[in-house]
Design an enzyme around this catalytic site. Structure first.
Site, PDB file in Angstrom:
ATOM      1  N   HIS A 209      37.217  36.794  59.356  1.00  0.00           N
ATOM      2  CA  HIS A 209      36.819  38.161  59.713  1.00  0.00           C
ATOM      3  C   HIS A 209      38.022  39.103  59.606  1.00  0.00           C
ATOM      4  CE1 HIS A 209      33.691  36.168  62.586  1.00  0.00           C
ATOM      5  NE2 HIS A 209      33.008  36.693  61.576  1.00  0.00           N
TER       6      HIS A 209
ATOM      7  N   ARG B  55      31.391  35.171  51.001  1.00  0.00           N
ATOM      8  CA  ARG B  55      32.121  33.905  50.876  1.00  0.00           C
ATOM      9  C   ARG B  55      31.739  33.169  49.606  1.00  0.00           C
ATOM     10  NH1 ARG B  55      30.572  32.474  56.939  1.00  0.00           N
ATOM     11  NH2 ARG B  55      28.692  33.309  56.010  1.00  0.00           N
TER      12      ARG B  55
ATOM     13  N   LYS C 207      19.692  36.424  71.129  1.00  0.00           N
ATOM     14  CA  LYS C 207      20.504  35.353  70.514  1.00  0.00           C
ATOM     15  C   LYS C 207      21.397  34.700  71.559  1.00  0.00           C
ATOM     16  CE  LYS C 207      19.831  35.986  65.845  1.00  0.00           C
ATOM     17  NZ  LYS C 207      20.453  36.911  64.924  1.00  0.00           N
TER      18      LYS C 207
ATOM     19  N   SER D  79      31.981  31.411  62.073  1.00  0.00           N
ATOM     20  CA  SER D  79      32.121  31.188  63.525  1.00  0.00           C
ATOM     21  C   SER D  79      31.304  29.991  63.966  1.00  0.00           C
ATOM     22  CB  SER D  79      31.656  32.428  64.295  1.00  0.00           C
ATOM     23  OG  SER D  79      32.458  33.525  63.987  1.00  0.00           O
TER      24      SER D  79
END
Ligand code: PNS
Length: 174
Positions: A21, A94, A45, A131
């Site tokens: 990040h 990514r 969440k 993460s």
């Protein structure tokens, strides 16, 4: 004539912030005048860290970038952008597998408001980093010290130990 400030957002859950990040934030900060790192708060969440903890860790991690500030939002990202004079959303990509979903979000966001999405390719050393994976590996005792800032690593280790102790405790009244 006054120059227009190019303010962009780096949104995410940041549960917790990783070096991947920070790579994207740093590069966004070198491209644009101001960067708002915005923690998305979604009560439905299940997160390891509270919004306040995530904001706190990001604030410390971003202290070295003078044109970066940390904020939080709930609801639509495009509403947050419009409320804060943000012209673009910066996202790291990514791998090709990120692209489908990110493109869909970018197109949805641009249908909601005149906000561009700018994709920045993740630096190769962080292309596997997420993460969720960091948390999983750390929870099984794997070494993630090089993947997050040192103080985040400490807090992650402590939180996972707390969670594991909670799970090991017999239930109250049992
Ligand atoms: O780190 P994440 O979990 O990939 O971040 C996802 C986030 C917070 C950037 C994304 O879920 C988001 O933008 N949420 C806000 C709600 C919203 O605007 N949804 C419509 C997106 S098209």
């Amino acid at each position: 004539m006054t120059a227009r400030v190019r303010r962009v957002v780096c949104p995410g859950s940041f549960d917790p912030v990783t070096n991947g990040h920070l790579d994207i934030v740093e590069r966004a900060a070198s491209l644009f005048d101001e960067v708002v790192v915005a923690v998305g708060i979604n009560a439905s969440k299940n997160r390891l860290f509270t919004p306040e903890e995530r904001i706190d860790m990001l604030t410390t991690a971003c202290e070295r970038f003078p044109n970066v500030r940390v904020d939080a939002f709930s609801g639509l990202l495009t509403d947050f952008c419009q409320q804060h004079g943000i012209v673009a959303i910066v996202k790291g990509l990514r791998a090709v597998s990120d692209f489908d979903y990110e493109l869909q979000m970018a197109q949805m966001n641009s249908s909601l408001a005149p906000i561009e999405t700018v994709f920045v390719p993740t630096s190769p050393e962080y292309s596997f980093l997420a993460s969720s994976l960091v948390k999983e590996v750390a929870s099984f005792g794997g070494d993630v010290a090089g993947l997050v800032p040192a103080f985040v690593h400490t807090r992650l280790t402590e939180r996972l130990a707390d969670r594991s102790a909670e799970r090991a405790r017999p239930e109250d009244g049992a």
